[in-house]
Design a protein around this motif. Sequence first.
Motif, mmCIF file in Angstrom:
data_model
loop_
_atom_site.group_PDB
_atom_site.id
_atom_site.type_symbol
_atom_site.label_atom_id
_atom_site.label_comp_id
_atom_site.label_asym_id
_atom_site.label_seq_id
_atom_site.Cartn_x
_atom_site.Cartn_y
_atom_site.Cartn_z
ATOM 1 N N GLY A 79 0.793 -1.220 0.000
ATOM 2 C CA GLY A 79 0.000 0.000 0.000
ATOM 3 C C GLY A 79 0.825 1.270 0.000
ATOM 4 N N LEU A 80 1.975 1.222 0.668
ATOM 5 C CA LEU A 80 2.806 2.423 0.801
ATOM 6 C C LEU A 80 3.931 2.508 -0.229
ATOM 7 C CD1 LEU A 80 3.148 2.478 4.701
ATOM 8 C CD2 LEU A 80 1.640 3.898 3.291
ATOM 9 N N ALA A 81 4.074 1.491 -1.051
ATOM 10 C CA ALA A 81 5.177 1.460 -2.021
ATOM 11 C C ALA A 81 5.270 2.711 -2.897
ATOM 12 C CB ALA A 81 5.070 0.207 -2.893
ATOM 13 N N PRO A 82 4.142 3.240 -3.408
ATOM 14 C CA PRO A 82 4.262 4.434 -4.254
ATOM 15 C C PRO A 82 4.941 5.609 -3.555
ATOM 16 C CG PRO A 82 2.086 3.464 -4.483
ATOM 17 C CD PRO A 82 2.752 2.752 -3.354
ATOM 18 N N ALA A 95 9.276 1.449 -9.802
ATOM 19 C CA ALA A 95 9.469 0.150 -9.151
ATOM 20 C C ALA A 95 8.234 -0.328 -8.403
ATOM 21 C CB ALA A 95 10.644 0.236 -8.179
ATOM 22 N N VAL A 96 7.138 0.444 -8.427
ATOM 23 C CA VAL A 96 5.932 0.043 -7.698
ATOM 24 C C VAL A 96 5.417 -1.329 -8.146
ATOM 25 C CG1 VAL A 96 3.505 0.611 -7.268
ATOM 26 C CG2 VAL A 96 5.258 2.393 -7.111
ATOM 27 N N PRO A 97 5.325 -1.642 -9.452
ATOM 28 C CA PRO A 97 4.894 -2.999 -9.834
ATOM 29 C C PRO A 97 5.810 -4.085 -9.292
ATOM 30 C CG PRO A 97 4.777 -1.524 -11.711
ATOM 31 C CD PRO A 97 5.490 -0.778 -10.632
ATOM 32 N N VAL A 98 7.102 -3.794 -9.219
ATOM 33 C CA VAL A 98 8.054 -4.752 -8.647
ATOM 34 C C VAL A 98 7.721 -5.010 -7.181
ATOM 35 C CG1 VAL A 98 10.491 -5.174 -8.102
ATOM 36 C CG2 VAL A 98 9.867 -4.063 -10.254
ATOM 37 N N ALA A 99 7.432 -3.946 -6.447
ATOM 38 C CA ALA A 99 7.089 -4.071 -5.031
ATOM 39 C C ALA A 99 5.801 -4.864 -4.840
ATOM 40 C CB ALA A 99 6.955 -2.685 -4.406
ATOM 41 N N LEU A 100 4.831 -4.668 -5.711
ATOM 42 C CA LEU A 100 3.560 -5.385 -5.592
ATOM 43 C C LEU A 100 3.743 -6.875 -5.844
ATOM 44 C CD1 LEU A 100 1.140 -2.871 -7.359
ATOM 45 C CD2 LEU A 100 1.517 -3.200 -4.902
ATOM 46 N N VAL A 101 4.544 -7.213 -6.860
ATOM 47 C CA VAL A 101 4.825 -8.630 -7.123
ATOM 48 C C VAL A 101 5.576 -9.245 -5.944
ATOM 49 C CG1 VAL A 101 6.082 -10.244 -8.610
ATOM 50 C CG2 VAL A 101 4.807 -8.349 -9.626
ATOM 51 N N LEU A 102 6.536 -8.498 -5.418
ATOM 52 C CA LEU A 102 7.296 -8.975 -4.267
ATOM 53 C C LEU A 102 6.386 -9.250 -3.074
ATOM 54 C CD1 LEU A 102 9.998 -9.328 -2.621
ATOM 55 C CD2 LEU A 102 9.823 -6.895 -2.132
ATOM 56 N N ALA A 103 5.515 -8.305 -2.745
ATOM 57 C CA ALA A 103 4.635 -8.458 -1.590
ATOM 58 C C ALA A 103 3.698 -9.646 -1.774
ATOM 59 C CB ALA A 103 3.834 -7.175 -1.373
ATOM 60 N N GLY A 104 3.094 -9.768 -2.949
ATOM 61 C CA GLY A 104 2.193 -10.889 -3.205
ATOM 62 C C GLY A 104 2.896 -12.226 -3.121
ATOM 63 N N THR A 105 4.093 -12.298 -3.683
ATOM 64 C CA THR A 105 4.855 -13.547 -3.656
ATOM 65 C C THR A 105 5.222 -13.944 -2.238
ATOM 66 O OG1 THR A 105 5.780 -13.082 -5.841
ATOM 67 C CG2 THR A 105 6.923 -14.720 -4.504
ATOM 68 N N MET A 106 5.652 -12.973 -1.445
ATOM 69 C CA MET A 106 6.041 -13.272 -0.075
ATOM 70 C C MET A 106 4.846 -13.691 0.775
ATOM 71 S SD MET A 106 9.257 -13.169 0.027
ATOM 72 C CE MET A 106 9.516 -13.318 1.798
ATOM 73 N N MET A 107 3.672 -13.160 0.474
ATOM 74 C CA MET A 107 2.479 -13.589 1.205
ATOM 75 C C MET A 107 2.139 -15.035 0.888
ATOM 76 S SD MET A 107 0.178 -10.106 1.026
ATOM 77 C CE MET A 107 -1.204 -10.764 1.956
ATOM 78 N N VAL A 108 2.259 -15.420 -0.379
ATOM 79 C CA VAL A 108 2.017 -16.825 -0.754
ATOM 80 C C VAL A 108 3.058 -17.724 -0.096
ATOM 81 C CG1 VAL A 108 1.974 -18.474 -2.660
ATOM 82 C CG2 VAL A 108 0.893 -16.240 -2.929
ATOM 83 N N ALA A 109 4.331 -17.312 -0.165
ATOM 84 C CA ALA A 109 5.401 -18.116 0.431
ATOM 85 C C ALA A 109 5.200 -18.265 1.934
ATOM 86 C CB ALA A 109 6.754 -17.476 0.137
#
Length: 199
Positions: A79-82, A95-109
């Motif tokens: 939410g705060l990445a931007p 880099a906001v899309p990168v941060a969103l992919v990172l956050a989603g991936t880490m939540m799944v992991a």
Amino acid sequence: MDIVVVAVLAGPAPAAVYTAATRFKVVGQLANQGLAQAVQTGLVRALAAGERERAGELYQAATVWLVLLTWPVWLAYAGLAPWMLRLFGPSYGSAVPVALVLAGTMMVATACGMVDVVLTAAGHTGTSLLNLLAAVGCTVLLDLALVPAHGALGAVAGWSAGVLVKNLLPLWQLHRRYGLHPFGRHTRAALRVRGWAAA
């Protein structure tokens, strides 16, 4: 490794963007390592004694605590990445899309729990190594395919695929061999303990 790949294939600017957006993952890794150290001895003991019920209880309790500790962090980061990334400079907003992919991936992991710790505690170190090699291979192949055209976003896609392989593959192996799951009735028990402690 993927930072080096981005620098070589896409240039130093995308590499800097990728580095800034992905450094935050250390927070989740620290929580995972701390919980792993706390429960690994119990897992080894339970699995060595054939106590799958006890192993499942430890696995599920550790998973729910990992989710409770890290998901708020990842949701806040997404939410705060931007705003956070622009602290490094105006160009880092890309880099906001990168941060969103990172956050989603880490939540799944995180929702998979400490699958690799459980797998190695059960004595399957060779399988764990093969899983790691598969994850690294997946990351490298996707980086080579995606980074030249997509820069940092391609790199995080490759990293995300590697992380998912590293977690979902042992998750399937634990289910097939031991019937272990990251969530179940022990999850509710751990949540009740948390609610009691909070009260």
